[in-house]
Scaffold this motif. Structure first.
Motif, PDB file in Angstrom:
ATOM      1  N   MET B 342       0.846  -1.187   0.000  1.00  0.00           N
ATOM      2  CA  MET B 342       0.000   0.000   0.000  1.00  0.00           C
ATOM      3  C   MET B 342       0.885   1.241   0.000  1.00  0.00           C
ATOM      4  O   MET B 342       1.885   1.288   0.715  1.00  0.00           O
ATOM      5  CB  MET B 342      -0.886   0.024   1.249  1.00  0.00           C
ATOM      6  CG  MET B 342      -1.875   1.180   1.253  1.00  0.00           C
ATOM      7  SD  MET B 342      -2.992   1.015   2.666  1.00  0.00           S
ATOM      8  CE  MET B 342      -4.105   2.346   2.369  1.00  0.00           C
ATOM      9  N   LEU B 343       0.521   2.212  -0.829  1.00  0.00           N
ATOM     10  CA  LEU B 343       1.235   3.481  -0.857  1.00  0.00           C
ATOM     11  C   LEU B 343       0.240   4.575  -0.472  1.00  0.00           C
ATOM     12  O   LEU B 343      -0.679   4.897  -1.236  1.00  0.00           O
ATOM     13  CB  LEU B 343       1.822   3.723  -2.250  1.00  0.00           C
ATOM     14  CG  LEU B 343       2.507   5.078  -2.499  1.00  0.00           C
ATOM     15  CD1 LEU B 343       3.582   5.367  -1.465  1.00  0.00           C
ATOM     16  CD2 LEU B 343       3.120   5.107  -3.900  1.00  0.00           C
ATOM     17  N   ALA B 344       0.396   5.087   0.744  1.00  0.00           N
ATOM     18  CA  ALA B 344      -0.549   6.078   1.252  1.00  0.00           C
ATOM     19  C   ALA B 344       0.152   7.408   1.447  1.00  0.00           C
ATOM     20  O   ALA B 344       1.186   7.480   2.097  1.00  0.00           O
ATOM     21  CB  ALA B 344      -1.133   5.613   2.584  1.00  0.00           C
ATOM     22  N   ASP B 345      -0.424   8.438   0.838  1.00  0.00           N
ATOM     23  CA  ASP B 345       0.117   9.787   0.992  1.00  0.00           C
ATOM     24  C   ASP B 345      -0.850  10.582   1.864  1.00  0.00           C
ATOM     25  O   ASP B 345      -2.057  10.580   1.613  1.00  0.00           O
ATOM     26  CB  ASP B 345       0.274  10.445  -0.392  1.00  0.00           C
ATOM     27  CG  ASP B 345       1.149  11.703  -0.308  1.00  0.00           C
ATOM     28  OD1 ASP B 345       1.152  12.368   0.738  1.00  0.00           O
ATOM     29  OD2 ASP B 345       1.818  12.008  -1.332  1.00  0.00           O
ATOM     30  N   ILE B 346      -0.313  11.218   2.897  1.00  0.00           N
ATOM     31  CA  ILE B 346      -1.147  12.021   3.794  1.00  0.00           C
ATOM     32  C   ILE B 346      -1.815  13.151   3.013  1.00  0.00           C
ATOM     33  O   ILE B 346      -2.948  13.536   3.282  1.00  0.00           O
ATOM     34  CB  ILE B 346      -0.289  12.588   4.939  1.00  0.00           C
ATOM     35  CG1 ILE B 346       0.340  11.447   5.745  1.00  0.00           C
ATOM     36  CG2 ILE B 346      -1.107  13.495   5.849  1.00  0.00           C
ATOM     37  CD1 ILE B 346       1.543  11.852   6.573  1.00  0.00           C
ATOM     38  N   ARG B 347      -1.077  13.678   2.035  1.00  0.00           N
ATOM     39  CA  ARG B 347      -1.571  14.842   1.288  1.00  0.00           C
ATOM     40  C   ARG B 347      -2.727  14.458   0.354  1.00  0.00           C
ATOM     41  O   ARG B 347      -2.678  13.415  -0.293  1.00  0.00           O
ATOM     42  CB  ARG B 347      -0.432  15.444   0.460  1.00  0.00           C
ATOM     43  CG  ARG B 347       0.756  15.889   1.297  1.00  0.00           C
ATOM     44  CD  ARG B 347       1.932  16.247   0.418  1.00  0.00           C
ATOM     45  NE  ARG B 347       2.432  15.079  -0.339  1.00  0.00           N
ATOM     46  CZ  ARG B 347       3.392  15.143  -1.238  1.00  0.00           C
ATOM     47  NH1 ARG B 347       3.956  16.306  -1.532  1.00  0.00           N
ATOM     48  NH2 ARG B 347       3.797  14.067  -1.876  1.00  0.00           N
ATOM     49  N   LYS B 368      -4.590   8.733  -1.441  1.00  0.00           N
ATOM     50  CA  LYS B 368      -4.325  10.058  -0.883  1.00  0.00           C
ATOM     51  C   LYS B 368      -5.219  10.281   0.322  1.00  0.00           C
ATOM     52  O   LYS B 368      -6.367   9.844   0.347  1.00  0.00           O
ATOM     53  CB  LYS B 368      -4.580  11.125  -1.931  1.00  0.00           C
ATOM     54  CG  LYS B 368      -3.621  11.016  -3.110  1.00  0.00           C
ATOM     55  CD  LYS B 368      -3.923  12.046  -4.164  1.00  0.00           C
ATOM     56  CE  LYS B 368      -3.013  11.845  -5.378  1.00  0.00           C
ATOM     57  NZ  LYS B 368      -3.376  12.746  -6.470  1.00  0.00           N
ATOM     58  N   GLY B 369      -4.676  10.971   1.323  1.00  0.00           N
ATOM     59  CA  GLY B 369      -5.458  11.244   2.527  1.00  0.00           C
ATOM     60  C   GLY B 369      -5.547  10.050   3.455  1.00  0.00           C
ATOM     61  O   GLY B 369      -6.429   9.977   4.308  1.00  0.00           O
ATOM     62  N   TRP B 370      -4.619   9.123   3.312  1.00  0.00           N
ATOM     63  CA  TRP B 370      -4.546   7.969   4.210  1.00  0.00           C
ATOM     64  C   TRP B 370      -3.258   8.031   5.030  1.00  0.00           C
ATOM     65  O   TRP B 370      -2.257   8.597   4.608  1.00  0.00           O
ATOM     66  CB  TRP B 370      -4.588   6.669   3.421  1.00  0.00           C
ATOM     67  CG  TRP B 370      -5.981   6.267   3.018  1.00  0.00           C
ATOM     68  CD1 TRP B 370      -6.781   6.904   2.110  1.00  0.00           C
ATOM     69  CD2 TRP B 370      -6.726   5.160   3.540  1.00  0.00           C
ATOM     70  NE1 TRP B 370      -7.981   6.267   2.007  1.00  0.00           N
ATOM     71  CE2 TRP B 370      -7.987   5.180   2.872  1.00  0.00           C
ATOM     72  CE3 TRP B 370      -6.474   4.154   4.472  1.00  0.00           C
ATOM     73  CZ2 TRP B 370      -8.975   4.231   3.139  1.00  0.00           C
ATOM     74  CZ3 TRP B 370      -7.444   3.204   4.716  1.00  0.00           C
ATOM     75  CH2 TRP B 370      -8.705   3.249   4.060  1.00  0.00           C
ATOM     76  N   VAL B 371      -3.333   7.380   6.187  1.00  0.00           N
ATOM     77  CA  VAL B 371      -2.188   7.431   7.082  1.00  0.00           C
ATOM     78  C   VAL B 371      -2.173   6.182   7.961  1.00  0.00           C
ATOM     79  O   VAL B 371      -3.215   5.570   8.190  1.00  0.00           O
ATOM     80  CB  VAL B 371      -2.242   8.728   7.938  1.00  0.00           C
ATOM     81  CG1 VAL B 371      -3.446   8.719   8.877  1.00  0.00           C
ATOM     82  CG2 VAL B 371      -0.966   8.951   8.729  1.00  0.00           C
ATOM     83  N   ALA B 372      -0.956   5.806   8.429  1.00  0.00           N
ATOM     84  CA  ALA B 372      -0.840   4.655   9.335  1.00  0.00           C
ATOM     85  C   ALA B 372      -1.385   5.039  10.709  1.00  0.00           C
ATOM     86  O   ALA B 372      -1.096   6.111  11.217  1.00  0.00           O
ATOM     87  CB  ALA B 372       0.624   4.225   9.456  1.00  0.00           C
ATOM     88  N   SER B 383       1.753  -6.259  10.562  1.00  0.00           N
ATOM     89  CA  SER B 383       0.715  -5.629   9.761  1.00  0.00           C
ATOM     90  C   SER B 383       0.535  -4.195  10.227  1.00  0.00           C
ATOM     91  O   SER B 383       1.029  -3.819  11.287  1.00  0.00           O
ATOM     92  CB  SER B 383      -0.602  -6.396   9.881  1.00  0.00           C
ATOM     93  OG  SER B 383      -1.169  -6.155  11.150  1.00  0.00           O
ATOM     94  N   VAL B 384      -0.155  -3.415   9.425  1.00  0.00           N
ATOM     95  CA  VAL B 384      -0.398  -2.028   9.758  1.00  0.00           C
ATOM     96  C   VAL B 384      -1.882  -1.737   9.644  1.00  0.00           C
ATOM     97  O   VAL B 384      -2.526  -2.172   8.687  1.00  0.00           O
ATOM     98  CB  VAL B 384       0.353  -1.079   8.796  1.00  0.00           C
ATOM     99  CG1 VAL B 384       0.247   0.358   9.298  1.00  0.00           C
ATOM    100  CG2 VAL B 384       1.792  -1.481   8.642  1.00  0.00           C
ATOM    101  N   THR B 385      -2.423  -1.049  10.644  1.00  0.00           N
ATOM    102  CA  THR B 385      -3.783  -0.559  10.514  1.00  0.00           C
ATOM    103  C   THR B 385      -3.706   0.808   9.864  1.00  0.00           C
ATOM    104  O   THR B 385      -3.127   1.728  10.428  1.00  0.00           O
ATOM    105  CB  THR B 385      -4.462  -0.454  11.897  1.00  0.00           C
ATOM    106  OG1 THR B 385      -4.309  -1.706  12.562  1.00  0.00           O
ATOM    107  CG2 THR B 385      -5.928  -0.094  11.760  1.00  0.00           C
ATOM    108  N   MET B 386      -4.255   0.881   8.642  1.00  0.00           N
ATOM    109  CA  MET B 386      -4.243   2.142   7.901  1.00  0.00           C
ATOM    110  C   MET B 386      -5.608   2.800   8.061  1.00  0.00           C
ATOM    111  O   MET B 386      -6.624   2.113   8.199  1.00  0.00           O
ATOM    112  CB  MET B 386      -3.960   1.893   6.419  1.00  0.00           C
ATOM    113  CG  MET B 386      -2.611   1.275   6.131  1.00  0.00           C
ATOM    114  SD  MET B 386      -1.202   2.308   6.585  1.00  0.00           S
ATOM    115  CE  MET B 386      -1.374   3.637   5.404  1.00  0.00           C
ATOM    116  N   THR B 387      -5.596   4.113   8.032  1.00  0.00           N
ATOM    117  CA  THR B 387      -6.858   4.820   8.203  1.00  0.00           C
ATOM    118  C   THR B 387      -6.857   6.088   7.354  1.00  0.00           C
ATOM    119  O   THR B 387      -5.797   6.567   6.947  1.00  0.00           O
ATOM    120  CB  THR B 387      -7.089   5.172   9.694  1.00  0.00           C
ATOM    121  OG1 THR B 387      -8.171   6.078   9.799  1.00  0.00           O
ATOM    122  CG2 THR B 387      -5.875   5.814  10.300  1.00  0.00           C
TER     123      THR B 387
END
Ligand SMILES: [Zn+2]
Lengths: 83, 967
Positions: B342-347, B368-372, B383-387
């Motif tokens: 998963m590639l999540a960008d806060i921006r 976009k707009g996702w974060v760990a 594992s990581v909980t992404m939100t």
């Protein structure tokens, strides 16, 4: 800490090479009629100017000469005089 | 060992060359060029340490020493930052702060105890009742703290120091630093470029992404580095960390030596006319739960581990980042074979379109707009909980690597320690420097530039400004203004979680929750939170919390941005070994010309001032044999440490009149004149003898300790007079032999034809003659109270003369005597030693030397005379007396106090005298106690509260008529 001084013989050198010799106060006073107050004034009292003052420095790790220079005590920078 | 890439142009390791090392007692191999941390990573090590308070597992997170996660004991040195320390063959590496091992730490349960340890718990809890504190302290000390050092540990290695000057000093060898240095160097001025890594290139160096058409960032870095290296007036200091910048552009740092260097580390102190700071950025950590679990890593760390060290940091990665470098890292690592889960960008927007295209082309989904929110896995990330940033939607994703980075933190330390101010900038989300001191300039990424060309252009501006070339600087500024400006910074600090396990500071185990607790208790600014919660007090020097703490503090208190204030930064900016500050061996002592003979004869040496001298010649520290032999036969002493000077020129006598207290016009040919120097307070500072060798030509001696200051002293006190004289310091070029004892003349007569009878060469006389062809300046003195000759000879003749006298003295039982024997001998005669019988406040009259003073010669303005006139008759001063002990053989210690209801004086020197058969000594006492017969009560530490007693007696004790020295 970052003092740099200009020795009249050796030129601009690292401040670590020099020893401070006090403020410029003129030659030793005549001893006849000298009061203890005047003497203490000459030997021990200092102006401690916040700004540019004339003072004596000794080039201890260099040529071994005493010389006068101007230093700004608020910046610890030597003020080179014209001429 | 994991396989490594071996054909990347960015690589700095040679996987083909194996470097052996020991870790936890087992042998491992790293590659040439590895840091200790990357070598361990290559060997599958993931848990590097346990944290300070909660003993949480910690791993490879940063690469520039921002946190203590990877600190270990290396070759016995604790707290070595293994992520910035390069591997050397046969290093022995151990873990710290673990009970058991970092992998299975028995203190691991502490992590569940955090409820019992809120911020500042030791201030709050452990002080009531007061007596519990010592016990609690002991337990806390045992549990906390990192690294141990034994008190007698001696730091291995060679330490050096260097003090270069230059016109322009550039701190930081990245693209901006290099362009600044190159621009400044165009003027022909001398430039120093200091770079903390062992190579130039900074943030371009490890990037294989496109810099411009047909060129990668790495290729550009190499190109610039070549230009710098080819430039003759740029001196590059690699592996040199900047530690401080001070007033007037004094730049300090330390350099790690390479194999070819003669130093392990050296202190570097640069005096620069101008300074350019181009230190770039570190990453601003993303705060979420378990954000420091092994397997969580900064974007730059993950990227550099692959491109610089050839190691793929994980197989399946999740990215939670807030900047383009994070996206670029994902693309590069994907190309190197990493699976991107998963590639999540806060921006939400603002990404570089070319990067977005590259991501798309590789089939990676960019959210976009996702974060760990939480890293899961007990010891390592599993594992990581992404939100979403608002926390409304979440998803668990399995992975073995979580690349997390909220933004960048500019390294403004060098500017701030030199008194620049920081101001919050909303666009970059940086604290940017303002009020930068004169002749200091900032450039590059630390100003917010992310575009390659802009970074370089800003370096050029700073370089031209630093040399004061306004025209070129203006042109460079114009060029910069046409390029992309500073990038917009991501503002997110923490994921939408409560933050009980979101660590804002790794070193001190400070969580978001602790920061809230501190603020709720009223510690509402970063400076106070730092001290109350410990955030930023660890070895990372605020690298992890420095940026987030003020941002979070403002956010939690709903403050407007302008009020945000980071904490004060102070040197050292990077932790520095004390050994490096100590530099080269300062324990250098002078040795006398016959040092080897004295050693061969069994001399026991002591450091005396700048010299090493033989103090004893046997293990009997009372020196009985040496003393008695001087009293009964003859002894020889190496007195070469004495200060020796020639003063000559038309006004030489005038100068002596000024500094000596006696009338120096009364020096007679062939006579030795004993006299003293005072300071302007009349206090004795020196004594010695003066010999007139001709009109305005004198030879004089000073005490050993004063020799170094004598030239300075005489010139100082004559600085207004314009007198014409020269002083030559002969201390090292002349040696001195003292031949003393009733047989001294018999020895001397054997080696010279000169008449040395009492009539031909009497007491207090001076004579020049030859001994076996050696020109000798001889004096008859009586310091030890016996017939005594002092020979001054050129140092090169010392050995020959000594051996000649030794040979001649054999039949008269000649023996060495050392400094301690001399001390006792002269004490029995009440001859004083300055510094022993006097201290800083003792004036000439107190010391009983008033007879030396020519009090009427006021026209010479003698140094000390005015003060002495005022001190005359002052009853409140101490005075020197001789005393004997009531208990005959119980000599008090030197320095013991003389007391009644208060302290009345102190013992100067006291010994149990063999010649007198009882304990005697000299003391400085109040004047009313100086009368012969006065009882002195003496206190010393060893007397167990029982005073010991002496009584004042006339001086001297031994041979009061002085017949023996005049025989
Ligand atoms: Zn000089």
């Amino acid at each position: 800490m970052a003092l740099t001084l200009t020795c009249p013989i050796c030129g601009e050198r690292n401040g670590y090479e020099f020893r401070y010799g006090g403020e410029e106060k003129g030659p030793r006073p005549e001893e006849d009629g000298l009061t203890p107050e005047k003497w203490v004034e000459y030997v021990h009292m200092n102006e401690c100017k916040a700004g540019v003052q004339e003072e004596w420095w000794f080039h201890r790790d260099g040529c071994g000469s005493w010389f006068k220079t101007f230093r700004d005590t608020t910046t610890n920078l030597e003020q080179k005089q014209e001429g | 060992m994991t396989t490594r890439f071996n054909n990347l142009p960015t690589l700095k390791v040679d996987a083909g060359e194996k470097v052996p090392f020991t870790y936890k007692g087992k042998k491992f191999y790293g590659a040439k060029g590895d840091t200790i941390a990357t070598a361990l990573y290559a060997n599958g090590i993931r848990i590097y340490a346990r944290s300070l308070k909660y003993h949480r597992p910690r791993g490879f997170y940063s690469m520039d020493g921002e946190c203590s996660n990877t600190m270990m004991e290396v070759d016995g040195v604790p707290n070595v930052r293994t992520e910035t320390t390069y591997l050397k063959p046969n290093m022995v590496i151990k873990e710290q702060n673990v009970k058991g091992s970092a992998d299975k730490d028995m203190m691991g349960f502490m992590d569940k105890m955090d409820w019992a340890m809120p911020a500042g718990f030791y201030y709050d809890v452990m002080h009531k009742p007061a007596k519990i504190w010592p016990i609690a302290q002991k337990q806390i000390r045992k549990a906390a703290g990192i690294g141990a050092l034994s008190p007698d540990y001696i730091m291995p290695g060679k330490y050096d120091e260097i003090y270069p000057n230059c016109e322009i000093c550039v701190i930081g060898g990245g693209p901006a630093g290099m362009t600044a240095a190159l621009a400044a160097a165009e003027s022909g001025k001398r430039v120093i470029l200091m770079e903390v890594r062992p190579w130039l290139g900074g943030n371009f160096e490890y990037r294989s992404a496109k810099y411009a058409d047909g060129m990668s960032y790495n290729e550009r870095a190499v190109q610039l580095a070549k230009e710098v290296e080819a430039c003759e007036n740029i001196r590059v200091f690699l592996s040199t960390a900047n530690v401080g910048v001070y007033n007037n552009n004094l730049v300090t740092g330390f350099q790690i030596g390479e194999e070819k260097d003669v130093f392990t580390e050296r202190y570097v102190e640069i005096r620069a006319n101008s300074v350019v700071v181009a230190t770039g950025c570190i990453e601003r950590p993303l705060l979420f739960d378990n954000n420091e679990r092994p397997g969580v890593m900064q974007a730059g760390t993950a990227l550099r581990m692959a491109t610089t060290y050839g190691l793929l940091p994980g197989k399946r990665a999740v990215f939670s980042i807030g900047h383009d470098l994070g996206l670029e890292a994902a693309v590069t690592l994907f190309d190197l074979g990493m699976k991107i889960e998963m590639l999540a960008d806060i921006r939400e927007d603002g990404q570089d379109p070319e990067l977005e295209k590259a991501i798309q082309a590789r089939g990676i989904t960019l959210l976009k707009g996702w974060v760990a929110a939480t890293a899961n896995g007990r010891k390592q990330v599993q594992s990581v909980t992404m939100t979403t940033v608002d926390g409304t939607v979440s998803r668990d994703i399995e992975c073995d690597l979580l690349v997390a980075s909220a933004g960048f933190t500019p390294l403004t330390g060098p500017l701030v320690v030199n008194q620049a101010k920081l101001k919050y900038d909303s666009h970059t989300n940086f604290f940017l420097p303002t009020d930068i001191p004169e002749r200091m300039y900032a450039a590059g990424r630390l100003l917010g530039y992310e575009d390659g060309a802009s970074i370089e252009a800003s370096g050029r501006v700073a370089g031209y400004e630093a040399i004061g070339d306004a025209a070129k600087a203006d042109a460079a500024k114009k060029a910069l203004s046409e390029l992309p400006g500073p990038a917009r910074g991501c503002k997110l600090i923490n994921a939408p979680v409560k933050g009980r396990k979101s660590f804002i500071c790794f070193d001190e185990d400070t969580t978001i929750k602790n920061v809230k607790q501190s603020i709720d208790k009223g510690f509402d600014v970063p400076e106070l939170i730092k001290r109350f919660s410990g955030a930023g007090l660890g070895p990372g020097q605020f690298g992890i919390p420095g940026h987030n703490l003020p941002l979070y503090t403002a956010k939690y208190q709903a403050q407007p941005e302008v009020k945000i204030r980071p904490t004060t930064v102070r040197p050292p900016l990077v932790p520095t070994n004390l050994a490096t500050y100590a530099g080269t061996n300062h324990n250098m002592f002078k040795i006398t010309p016959i040092d080897d003979l004295q050693k061969k004869d069994g001399g026991i040496f002591r450091n005396i001032g700048v010299w090493q001298r033989a103090r004893y010649f046997s293990n009997d520290l009372t020196c009985k044999a040496e003393i008695e032999n001087v009293r009964e036969n003859v002894g020889m002493l190496d007195g070469s440490t004495l200060g020796k000077f020639r003063i000559h020129g038309p006004d030489a006598e005038k100068a002596l009149q000024r500094v000596y207290i006696s009338d120096m016009s009364k020096c007679k040919d062939g006579r030795v004149k004993y006299t003293a120097m005072c300071n302007d307070d009349g206090c004795v500072i020196d004594d010695g003898v003066v010999i007139k060798n001709g009109e305005n030509d004198y030879y004089f001696t000073t005490s050993t300790g004063r020799a170094g200051q004598t030239v300075e002293w005489i010139r100082y006190h004559t600085r207004y007079d314009g007198w014409d004289f020269s002083i030559v310091n002969l201390t090292d070029s002349m040696g001195v032999i003292n031949l003393s004892g009733p047989n001294a003349r018999k020895v001397l007569e054997k080696v010279t034809d000169t008449d040395v009878s009492n009539e031909g060469f009497g007491f207090s006389e001076y004579k020049e003659f030859s001994i076996g062809g050696i020109p000798v300046r001889a004096m008859r003195l009586g310091f030890v109270g016996e017939l005594s000759y002092e020979f001054h000879v050129p140092s090169s003749y010392m050995k020959s003369l000594w051996l000649m006298l030794w040979e001649a003295g054999k039949e008269f039982n000649i023996m060495n005597f050392g400094v301690e024997a001399q001390n006792v001998l002269r004490m029995e005669k009440c001859h004083i030693i300055l510094g022993q019988e006097t201290e800083q406040r003792t004036n000439l009259l107190d010391a009983g030397l008033g007879f030396l003073w020519a009090r009427k010669l006021s026209e010479w303005k003698k140094v000390g005379a005015v003060a002495l006139r005022q001190a005359e008759g002052d009853e409140s001063r101490l005075t020197l007396v001789g005393f004997k002990m009531e208990n005959k053989h119980r000599a008090p210690r030197d320095g013991a106090l003389i007391v009644d209801d208060k302290v009345r004086g102190y013992i100067a020197t006291a010994r149990d005298s063999f010649a007198l058969g009882e304990a005697v000594g000299m003391a400085l006492v109040e004047k009313h106690m100086s009368k012969v017969g006065t009882r002195l009560s003496i206190f010393e530490d060893e007397c167990n509260g029982n005073l010991i007693y002496g009584k004042v007696v006339p001086m001297p004790f031994y041979d009061p008529e002085g017949k023996r020295m005049k025989m």
